[in-house]
Write a protein that holds these residues in place. Structure first.
Motif, PDB file in Angstrom:
ATOM      1  N   MET A   1      -1.796  45.717   1.954  1.00 33.08           N
ATOM      2  CA  MET A   1      -2.509  44.504   2.100  1.00 33.08           C
ATOM      3  C   MET A   1      -3.730  44.555   3.017  1.00 33.08           C
ATOM      4  SD  MET A   1       0.175  41.614   2.731  1.00 33.08           S
ATOM      5  CE  MET A   1       0.479  40.270   1.517  1.00 33.08           C
ATOM      6  N   ILE A   2      -3.659  45.533   3.923  1.00 31.25           N
ATOM      7  CA  ILE A   2      -5.049  45.442   4.810  1.00 31.25           C
ATOM      8  C   ILE A   2      -5.884  46.050   4.057  1.00 31.25           C
ATOM      9  CG2 ILE A   2      -5.729  47.010   6.869  1.00 31.25           C
ATOM     10  CD1 ILE A   2      -3.788  45.043   7.705  1.00 31.25           C
ATOM     11  N   GLY A   3      -5.925  46.818   2.919  1.00 29.31           N
ATOM     12  CA  GLY A   3      -6.721  47.186   1.954  1.00 29.31           C
ATOM     13  C   GLY A   3      -7.637  45.995   1.324  1.00 29.31           C
ATOM     14  N   TRP A   4      -6.720  44.984   0.910  1.00 28.50           N
ATOM     15  CA  TRP A   4      -7.283  43.905   0.344  1.00 28.50           C
ATOM     16  C   TRP A   4      -8.077  42.961   1.475  1.00 28.50           C
ATOM     17  CZ3 TRP A   4      -7.843  42.430  -4.413  1.00 28.50           C
ATOM     18  CH2 TRP A   4      -7.099  43.079  -5.357  1.00 28.50           C
ATOM     19  N   ALA A   5      -7.781  42.803   2.604  1.00 28.10           N
ATOM     20  CA  ALA A   5      -8.316  42.362   3.872  1.00 28.10           C
ATOM     21  C   ALA A   5      -9.766  43.090   4.171  1.00 28.10           C
ATOM     22  CB  ALA A   5      -7.400  42.216   5.118  1.00 28.10           C
ATOM     23  N   ILE A   6      -9.825  44.160   3.948  1.00 27.74           N
ATOM     24  CA  ILE A   6     -10.995  44.906   4.131  1.00 27.74           C
ATOM     25  C   ILE A   6     -12.006  44.913   3.031  1.00 27.74           C
ATOM     26  CG2 ILE A   6     -11.965  47.453   4.247  1.00 27.74           C
ATOM     27  CD1 ILE A   6      -9.580  48.102   5.790  1.00 27.74           C
ATOM     28  N   THR A   7     -11.447  44.599   1.631  1.00 33.25           N
ATOM     29  CA  THR A   7     -12.288  44.412   0.470  1.00 33.25           C
ATOM     30  C   THR A   7     -12.946  42.948   0.806  1.00 33.25           C
ATOM     31  OG1 THR A   7     -10.769  45.816  -0.744  1.00 33.25           O
ATOM     32  CG2 THR A   7     -12.207  44.153  -1.819  1.00 33.25           C
ATOM     33  N   PHE A   8     -12.035  41.847   1.131  1.00 36.69           N
ATOM     34  CA  PHE A   8     -12.679  40.794   1.213  1.00 36.69           C
ATOM     35  C   PHE A   8     -13.764  40.666   2.352  1.00 36.69           C
ATOM     36  CE2 PHE A   8      -9.167  39.179  -1.474  1.00 36.69           C
ATOM     37  CZ  PHE A   8      -9.778  38.145  -2.112  1.00 36.69           C
ATOM     38  N   LEU A   9     -13.383  41.480   3.437  1.00 39.84           N
ATOM     39  CA  LEU A   9     -14.346  41.459   4.578  1.00 39.84           C
ATOM     40  C   LEU A   9     -15.802  41.978   4.013  1.00 39.84           C
ATOM     41  CD1 LEU A   9     -14.820  40.846   7.350  1.00 39.84           C
ATOM     42  CD2 LEU A   9     -14.068  42.993   7.814  1.00 39.84           C
ATOM     43  N   ILE A  10     -15.735  43.129   3.289  1.00 38.01           N
ATOM     44  CA  ILE A  10     -16.938  43.707   2.827  1.00 38.01           C
ATOM     45  C   ILE A  10     -17.535  42.739   1.614  1.00 38.01           C
ATOM     46  CG2 ILE A  10     -17.745  45.841   1.086  1.00 38.01           C
ATOM     47  CD1 ILE A  10     -15.476  47.305   2.449  1.00 38.01           C
ATOM     48  N   ILE A  11     -16.983  42.123   1.056  1.00 39.42           N
ATOM     49  CA  ILE A  11     -17.435  41.247   0.035  1.00 39.42           C
ATOM     50  C   ILE A  11     -18.213  39.942   0.952  1.00 39.42           C
ATOM     51  CG2 ILE A  11     -17.079  38.949  -1.590  1.00 39.42           C
ATOM     52  CD1 ILE A  11     -14.833  40.950  -2.758  1.00 39.42           C
ATOM     53  N   ALA A  12     -17.689  39.370   1.867  1.00 41.01           N
ATOM     54  CA  ALA A  12     -18.285  38.556   2.650  1.00 41.01           C
ATOM     55  C   ALA A  12     -19.552  39.188   3.441  1.00 41.01           C
ATOM     56  CB  ALA A  12     -17.131  38.140   3.966  1.00 41.01           C
ATOM     57  N   LEU A  13     -19.327  40.309   3.932  1.00 38.57           N
ATOM     58  CA  LEU A  13     -20.691  40.984   4.467  1.00 38.57           C
ATOM     59  C   LEU A  13     -21.914  41.132   3.505  1.00 38.57           C
ATOM     60  CD1 LEU A  13     -19.195  43.574   6.857  1.00 38.57           C
ATOM     61  CD2 LEU A  13     -20.133  41.686   7.526  1.00 38.57           C
ATOM     62  N   LYS A  32      -9.143  36.846   6.552  1.00 36.90           N
ATOM     63  CA  LYS A  32      -8.109  36.307   7.804  1.00 36.90           C
ATOM     64  C   LYS A  32      -6.585  36.304   7.542  1.00 36.90           C
ATOM     65  CE  LYS A  32     -11.926  34.354  10.635  1.00 36.90           C
ATOM     66  NZ  LYS A  32     -12.192  33.251  11.390  1.00 36.90           N
ATOM     67  N   ILE A  33      -6.423  35.302   6.273  1.00 38.09           N
ATOM     68  CA  ILE A  33      -5.113  34.987   6.029  1.00 38.09           C
ATOM     69  C   ILE A  33      -4.368  36.245   5.561  1.00 38.09           C
ATOM     70  CG2 ILE A  33      -3.952  33.842   4.137  1.00 38.09           C
ATOM     71  CD1 ILE A  33      -6.163  31.705   4.209  1.00 38.09           C
ATOM     72  N   ILE A  34      -5.021  36.847   4.901  1.00 37.73           N
ATOM     73  CA  ILE A  34      -4.489  38.228   4.091  1.00 37.73           C
ATOM     74  C   ILE A  34      -3.992  39.215   5.454  1.00 37.73           C
ATOM     75  CG2 ILE A  34      -4.777  40.201   2.946  1.00 37.73           C
ATOM     76  CD1 ILE A  34      -6.382  38.887   0.885  1.00 37.73           C
ATOM     77  N   PHE A  35      -4.901  39.382   6.307  1.00 31.55           N
ATOM     78  CA  PHE A  35      -4.570  40.175   7.571  1.00 31.55           C
ATOM     79  C   PHE A  35      -3.594  39.704   8.278  1.00 31.55           C
ATOM     80  CE2 PHE A  35      -5.358  41.101  12.186  1.00 31.55           C
ATOM     81  CZ  PHE A  35      -5.385  42.661  12.095  1.00 31.55           C
ATOM     82  N   PHE A  36      -3.431  38.446   8.494  1.00 25.55           N
ATOM     83  CA  PHE A  36      -2.463  37.797   9.551  1.00 25.55           C
ATOM     84  C   PHE A  36      -0.985  38.012   8.549  1.00 25.55           C
ATOM     85  CE2 PHE A  36      -5.822  35.803  11.590  1.00 25.55           C
ATOM     86  CZ  PHE A  36      -5.709  36.437  12.903  1.00 25.55           C
ATOM     87  N   VAL A  37      -0.849  37.517   7.491  1.00 24.88           N
ATOM     88  CA  VAL A  37       0.000  37.814   6.539  1.00 24.88           C
ATOM     89  C   VAL A  37       0.747  39.476   6.672  1.00 24.88           C
ATOM     90  CG1 VAL A  37       0.996  37.889   4.415  1.00 24.88           C
ATOM     91  CG2 VAL A  37      -0.211  35.818   5.144  1.00 24.88           C
ATOM     92  N   ALA A  38      -0.301  40.323   6.580  1.00 21.94           N
ATOM     93  CA  ALA A  38       0.192  41.580   6.689  1.00 21.94           C
ATOM     94  C   ALA A  38       0.885  42.217   7.981  1.00 21.94           C
ATOM     95  CB  ALA A  38      -1.108  42.634   6.208  1.00 21.94           C
ATOM     96  N   ILE A  39       0.307  41.321   9.006  1.00 21.30           N
ATOM     97  CA  ILE A  39       0.659  41.735  10.299  1.00 21.30           C
ATOM     98  C   ILE A  39       1.883  41.264  10.368  1.00 21.30           C
ATOM     99  CG2 ILE A  39       0.345  41.143  12.890  1.00 21.30           C
ATOM    100  CD1 ILE A  39      -1.615  43.382  11.884  1.00 21.30           C
TER     101      ILE A  39
END
Length: 54
Positions: A1-13, A32-39
């Motif tokens: 899940m953290i991988g997905w969050a990083i992927t969306f962050l890179i897309i955003a950048l 942000k949503i995926i990151f907090f769900v993963a945590i």
């Protein structure tokens, strides 16, 4: 899940650099949503993992 969050962050950048503000904002929101769900899932797995060990 953290991988997905990083992927969306890179897309955003990349979208922000290219000037697509709406897409960048949406991608950051999803990241942000995926990151907090993963945590939350990580904390839940720690709690239940300790209960089984006892």
């Amino acid at each position: 899940m953290i991988g997905w969050a990083i992927t969306f962050l890179i897309i955003a950048l990349i979208a922000a650099v290219l000037g697509f503000g709406g897409i960048a904002g949406t991608a950051v929101g999803i990241a942000k949503i995926i990151f907090f769900v993963a945590i939350v899932l990580f904390v839940i797995s720690l709690i239940f993992g300790r209960r089984r060990a006892l």
